[in-house]
Design a protein around this motif. Structure first.
Motif, PDB file in Angstrom:
ATOM      1  N   LEU A 151       0.832  -1.188   0.000  1.00 58.31           N
ATOM      2  CA  LEU A 151       0.000   0.000   0.000  1.00 58.31           C
ATOM      3  C   LEU A 151       0.872   1.245   0.000  1.00 58.31           C
ATOM      4  O   LEU A 151       1.942   1.270   0.612  1.00 58.31           O
ATOM      5  CB  LEU A 151      -0.928  -0.012   1.215  1.00 58.31           C
ATOM      6  N   ARG A 152       0.411   2.243  -0.685  1.00 57.02           N
ATOM      7  CA  ARG A 152       1.218   3.468  -0.795  1.00 57.02           C
ATOM      8  C   ARG A 152       1.444   4.066   0.586  1.00 57.02           C
ATOM      9  O   ARG A 152       0.522   4.174   1.401  1.00 57.02           O
ATOM     10  CB  ARG A 152       0.508   4.480  -1.698  1.00 57.02           C
ATOM     11  N   ASP A 153       2.706   4.426   0.845  1.00 59.79           N
ATOM     12  CA  ASP A 153       3.139   5.001   2.117  1.00 59.79           C
ATOM     13  C   ASP A 153       2.974   4.017   3.269  1.00 59.79           C
ATOM     14  O   ASP A 153       2.935   4.433   4.440  1.00 59.79           O
ATOM     15  CB  ASP A 153       2.382   6.302   2.437  1.00 59.79           C
ATOM     16  N   HIS A 154       2.874   2.736   2.984  1.00 58.42           N
ATOM     17  CA  HIS A 154       2.776   1.706   4.015  1.00 58.42           C
ATOM     18  C   HIS A 154       3.664   0.529   3.594  1.00 58.42           C
ATOM     19  O   HIS A 154       3.863   0.289   2.400  1.00 58.42           O
ATOM     20  CB  HIS A 154       1.338   1.229   4.215  1.00 58.42           C
ATOM     21  N   PRO A 155       4.182  -0.225   4.540  1.00 60.43           N
ATOM     22  CA  PRO A 155       5.080  -1.330   4.181  1.00 60.43           C
ATOM     23  C   PRO A 155       4.375  -2.594   3.728  1.00 60.43           C
ATOM     24  O   PRO A 155       5.025  -3.490   3.204  1.00 60.43           O
ATOM     25  CB  PRO A 155       5.853  -1.580   5.477  1.00 60.43           C
ATOM     26  N   ASP A 156       3.065  -2.694   3.934  1.00 58.81           N
ATOM     27  CA  ASP A 156       2.363  -3.944   3.640  1.00 58.81           C
ATOM     28  C   ASP A 156       1.062  -3.633   2.917  1.00 58.81           C
ATOM     29  O   ASP A 156       0.648  -2.474   2.774  1.00 58.81           O
ATOM     30  CB  ASP A 156       2.091  -4.712   4.934  1.00 58.81           C
ATOM     31  N   LEU A 157       0.393  -4.693   2.492  1.00 57.87           N
ATOM     32  CA  LEU A 157      -0.889  -4.558   1.826  1.00 57.87           C
ATOM     33  C   LEU A 157      -1.992  -4.323   2.846  1.00 57.87           C
ATOM     34  O   LEU A 157      -1.834  -4.632   4.031  1.00 57.87           O
ATOM     35  CB  LEU A 157      -1.191  -5.828   1.012  1.00 57.87           C
ATOM     36  N   PRO A 158      -3.146  -3.794   2.419  1.00 59.20           N
ATOM     37  CA  PRO A 158      -4.286  -3.701   3.356  1.00 59.20           C
ATOM     38  C   PRO A 158      -4.740  -5.082   3.778  1.00 59.20           C
ATOM     39  O   PRO A 158      -4.464  -6.089   3.124  1.00 59.20           O
ATOM     40  CB  PRO A 158      -5.353  -2.950   2.548  1.00 59.20           C
ATOM     41  N   ARG A 159      -5.457  -5.141   4.908  1.00 53.08           N
ATOM     42  CA  ARG A 159      -5.788  -6.428   5.507  1.00 53.08           C
ATOM     43  C   ARG A 159      -6.739  -7.256   4.656  1.00 53.08           C
ATOM     44  O   ARG A 159      -6.791  -8.478   4.805  1.00 53.08           O
ATOM     45  CB  ARG A 159      -6.403  -6.200   6.885  1.00 53.08           C
ATOM     46  N   TRP A 160      -7.491  -6.640   3.765  1.00 51.79           N
ATOM     47  CA  TRP A 160      -8.439  -7.397   2.939  1.00 51.79           C
ATOM     48  C   TRP A 160      -7.802  -7.902   1.648  1.00 51.79           C
ATOM     49  O   TRP A 160      -8.440  -8.675   0.907  1.00 51.79           O
ATOM     50  CB  TRP A 160      -9.642  -6.526   2.590  1.00 51.79           C
ATOM     51  N   LEU A 161      -6.579  -7.502   1.351  1.00 54.21           N
ATOM     52  CA  LEU A 161      -5.937  -7.840   0.085  1.00 54.21           C
ATOM     53  C   LEU A 161      -4.761  -8.765   0.339  1.00 54.21           C
ATOM     54  O   LEU A 161      -3.989  -8.576   1.288  1.00 54.21           O
ATOM     55  CB  LEU A 161      -5.476  -6.564  -0.614  1.00 54.21           C
ATOM     56  N   ARG A 162      -4.610  -9.776  -0.526  1.00 54.21           N
ATOM     57  CA  ARG A 162      -3.500 -10.731  -0.439  1.00 54.21           C
ATOM     58  C   ARG A 162      -2.773 -10.792  -1.780  1.00 54.21           C
ATOM     59  O   ARG A 162      -3.327 -10.415  -2.816  1.00 54.21           O
ATOM     60  CB  ARG A 162      -3.995 -12.126  -0.058  1.00 54.21           C
ATOM     61  N   THR A 187      -4.466   2.892  -3.213  1.00 54.77           N
ATOM     62  CA  THR A 187      -3.356   2.964  -4.173  1.00 54.77           C
ATOM     63  C   THR A 187      -2.318   1.919  -3.787  1.00 54.77           C
ATOM     64  O   THR A 187      -1.733   1.984  -2.701  1.00 54.77           O
ATOM     65  CB  THR A 187      -2.735   4.365  -4.179  1.00 54.77           C
ATOM     66  N   ILE A 188      -2.112   0.965  -4.686  1.00 55.11           N
ATOM     67  CA  ILE A 188      -1.150  -0.110  -4.483  1.00 55.11           C
ATOM     68  C   ILE A 188       0.044   0.125  -5.399  1.00 55.11           C
ATOM     69  O   ILE A 188      -0.132   0.328  -6.607  1.00 55.11           O
ATOM     70  CB  ILE A 188      -1.779  -1.490  -4.754  1.00 55.11           C
ATOM     71  N   GLU A 189       1.230   0.105  -4.845  1.00 52.74           N
ATOM     72  CA  GLU A 189       2.452   0.258  -5.617  1.00 52.74           C
ATOM     73  C   GLU A 189       3.056  -1.119  -5.865  1.00 52.74           C
ATOM     74  O   GLU A 189       3.315  -1.867  -4.919  1.00 52.74           O
ATOM     75  CB  GLU A 189       3.454   1.153  -4.886  1.00 52.74           C
ATOM     76  N   VAL A 190       3.248  -1.435  -7.134  1.00 56.15           N
ATOM     77  CA  VAL A 190       3.775  -2.732  -7.564  1.00 56.15           C
ATOM     78  C   VAL A 190       5.167  -2.504  -8.138  1.00 56.15           C
ATOM     79  O   VAL A 190       5.357  -1.645  -9.005  1.00 56.15           O
ATOM     80  CB  VAL A 190       2.857  -3.400  -8.609  1.00 56.15           C
ATOM     81  N   LEU A 191       6.128  -3.255  -7.652  1.00 55.59           N
ATOM     82  CA  LEU A 191       7.513  -3.180  -8.119  1.00 55.59           C
ATOM     83  C   LEU A 191       7.905  -4.539  -8.678  1.00 55.59           C
ATOM     84  O   LEU A 191       7.750  -5.561  -8.007  1.00 55.59           O
ATOM     85  CB  LEU A 191       8.449  -2.778  -6.988  1.00 55.59           C
ATOM     86  N   ALA A 192       8.375  -4.567  -9.916  1.00 62.08           N
ATOM     87  CA  ALA A 192       8.790  -5.801 -10.596  1.00 62.08           C
ATOM     88  C   ALA A 192      10.303  -5.813 -10.734  1.00 62.08           C
ATOM     89  O   ALA A 192      10.917  -4.801 -11.101  1.00 62.08           O
ATOM     90  CB  ALA A 192       8.133  -5.901 -11.972  1.00 62.08           C
ATOM     91  N   TYR A 193      10.902  -6.980 -10.452  1.00 62.21           N
ATOM     92  CA  TYR A 193      12.357  -7.170 -10.546  1.00 62.21           C
ATOM     93  C   TYR A 193      12.650  -8.163 -11.677  1.00 62.21           C
ATOM     94  O   TYR A 193      12.079  -9.251 -11.706  1.00 62.21           O
ATOM     95  CB  TYR A 193      12.935  -7.708  -9.237  1.00 62.21           C
ATOM     96  N   ASN A 194      13.550  -7.773 -12.550  1.00 55.28           N
ATOM     97  CA  ASN A 194      14.035  -8.668 -13.595  1.00 55.28           C
ATOM     98  C   ASN A 194      15.170  -9.489 -13.009  1.00 55.28           C
ATOM     99  O   ASN A 194      16.207  -8.955 -12.611  1.00 55.28           O
ATOM    100  CB  ASN A 194      14.512  -7.866 -14.806  1.00 55.28           C
TER     101      ASN A 194
END
Length: 470
Positions: A151-162, A187-194
């Motif tokens: 979650l944006r500005d948070h280290p983890d996802l919201p409790r309802w989302l996995r 707002t969910i921030e997704v980071l992809a690593y190659n």
């Protein structure tokens, strides 16, 4: 350890007798000592072949060369310099993603969902592969990608989302069931690593949660699918297939998937690494119609009792889901709608035009005298009764001396009277005693003669009187 080497000083330049030049190492031209070829160069004139140099080679001896096992010289860094290095490293690592040389920012992606329904978003690897492609990679071989979401500005996802991603070569899934308290924008921030080039790509996922117009389905049933993993039931095609099979058992057409949860999140065990072993998935399905007789019989107390004995539950729809979905009927859970009591009807809060406000009347005065009398008189009455009972037992229930003597035998009375009389006589004699004291009680007494001596000293000196007569 090798023996210490003798101190060695490099030779000075050799002066040529004819040319007065200084020999320095340059290339290989003449044979030196021991069959080696030693370099030399004249600084002031050309080299004469008549006078070969006799200077030793300007090569450091083997013992002075740096050994691979010798420790390198340690350099101490001062405090300010070390602090400056740490600050520079922190600034370099704390830069934003956009400043990284191999970082790509994808445009925002907006999705919407309703409460009371499962939300599934697939993180497609093809979209991020295009961002990582720079013209030097092989198009036929797709690089593995690892996703991280928070979650944006948070280290983890919201409790309802996995989030789930089984393998770097497989897509990732964000799934969950939003409730009424989650209505709004997330707002969910997704980071992809190659995993090949260590490149990164980021994307913002904007999820809008809106309340369902019809609310949540009142009838809900939760099935445990034992032969699937959670990511295998998240695609929309698989969910549609499961709803079609469930509609035949439920006998309803208005079914919808409410939530999908892995059995590991419910306390299940991790399966063994054997082919065909799956972790299991809980699928909750809702409807606006009641349950079918098959589902009701499968969740009845009789079926629960048979399950506790290791037997099959009382249901006639075992093979409906097979072979695609292996349902554990002993874990079937049915949720019935709870009856809601009518709540209070709230008014507008405004008085009518001709209405008068009637304040609540005062409480009537209460008579506290009966309560006071009961509190005070009842304990006193109980105490009086107890005193009367104790007095009757102690005073009125006595037998008396005459009655006791009549109930006692004459022999026992004579015996007691004799003892009493003798005791009184002895006490009287002791009180008026005029006989001499026993000799054993005197302070000075001769055992052989029986003579006693007055312990009180007289006119004579009692200390000189012998204790025993001669």
């Amino acid at each position: 350890m090798s023996p210490p080497c003798p101190q060695w000083d490099p030779p000075r330049g050799h002066q040529d007798e004819a040319n007065q030049g200084t020999w320095e190492p340059l290339g290989t031209s003449a044979a030196g000592v021991g069959g080696r070829r030693w370099p030399w160069r004249g600084l002031s004139s050309t080299v004469s072949p008549r006078s070969p140099p006799r200077a030793p080679p300007l090569v450091q001896p083997r013992c002075l060369r740096q050994s691979a096992l010798a420790p390198l010289p340690q350099t101490k860094m001062e405090g300010p310099a070390l602090l400056q290095v740490w600050v520079l490293a922190a600034v370099a690592l704390g830069g934003s993603w956009a400043t990284l040389p191999d970082h790509h920012v994808l445009p925002d992606h907006r999705v919407s969902s309703e409460t009371g329904a499962v939300f599934v978003h697939e993180l497609e690897q093809e979209l991020f592969q295009e961002a990582f492609f720079d013209g030097h990679e092989d198009d036929d071989v797709a690089a593995p990608i690892t996703f991280h979401a928070h979650l944006r500005d948070h280290p983890d996802l919201p409790r309802w989302l996995r989030y789930i991603q089984r393998d770097p070569h497989q897509p990732g899934y964000l799934y969950g069931c939003p409730t009424a308290t989650e209505v709004g924008t997330h707002t969910i921030e997704v980071l992809a690593y190659n995993r090949h080039t260590y490149g990164t790509a980021s994307q913002r996922l904007i999820i809008t949660i809106t309340p369902a117009p019809d609310g949540e389905p009142p009838y809900q049933g939760e099935f445990l699918v034992g032969n699937r993993n959670v990511e295998e039931l998240l695609p929309a095609a698989v969910q549609e297939t499961f709803l079609q099979v469930t509609a035949g058992v439920w006998e309803r057409d208005d079914l919808r998937v409410i939530n999908i949860t892995s059995a590991l999140d419910r306390g299940g065990r991790v399966p063994l690494p054997i082919e065909g072993r799956k972790e299991g998935v809980y699928v909750k399905v809702g409807s606006w119609g009641t349950f079918s007789p098959c589902l009701v019989s499968a969740a009845s107390p009789q079926s629960r009792f048979r399950c506790s004995l290791g037997q099959q539950p009382l249901a006639s729809c075992y093979d409906t889901f097979a072979p695609r979905f292996a349902i554990h009927w002993c874990n079937l859970t049915l949720v019935w709608p709870s009856p809601t009591a009518p709540g209070p009807v709230w008014g507008s809060g405004v008085l009518e035009e001709e209405g008068n406000f009637q304040p609540p009347t005062e409480a009537p005065p209460q008579d506290l005298l009966p309560g006071y009398l009961v509190t005070l008189l009842v304990p006193l009455a109980v105490a009086a009764l107890l005193c009367l009972l104790l007095g009757h037992l102690m005073c009125c229930r006595r037998e008396g001396v005459a009655k006791r003597d009549l109930a006692t035998s004459d022999i026992q009375l004579v015996h007691h009277t004799t003892i009493h009389g003798d005791t009184e006589e002895l006490r009287h004699m002791a009180g008026s005693r005029d006989v001499p004291r026993p000799l054993s009680t005197l302070p000075m007494f001769n055992v052989r003669t029986g003579q006693r001596i007055n312990p009180m000293p007289g006119s004579s000196d009692g200390a000189r009187v012998p204790l025993l007569s001669q």
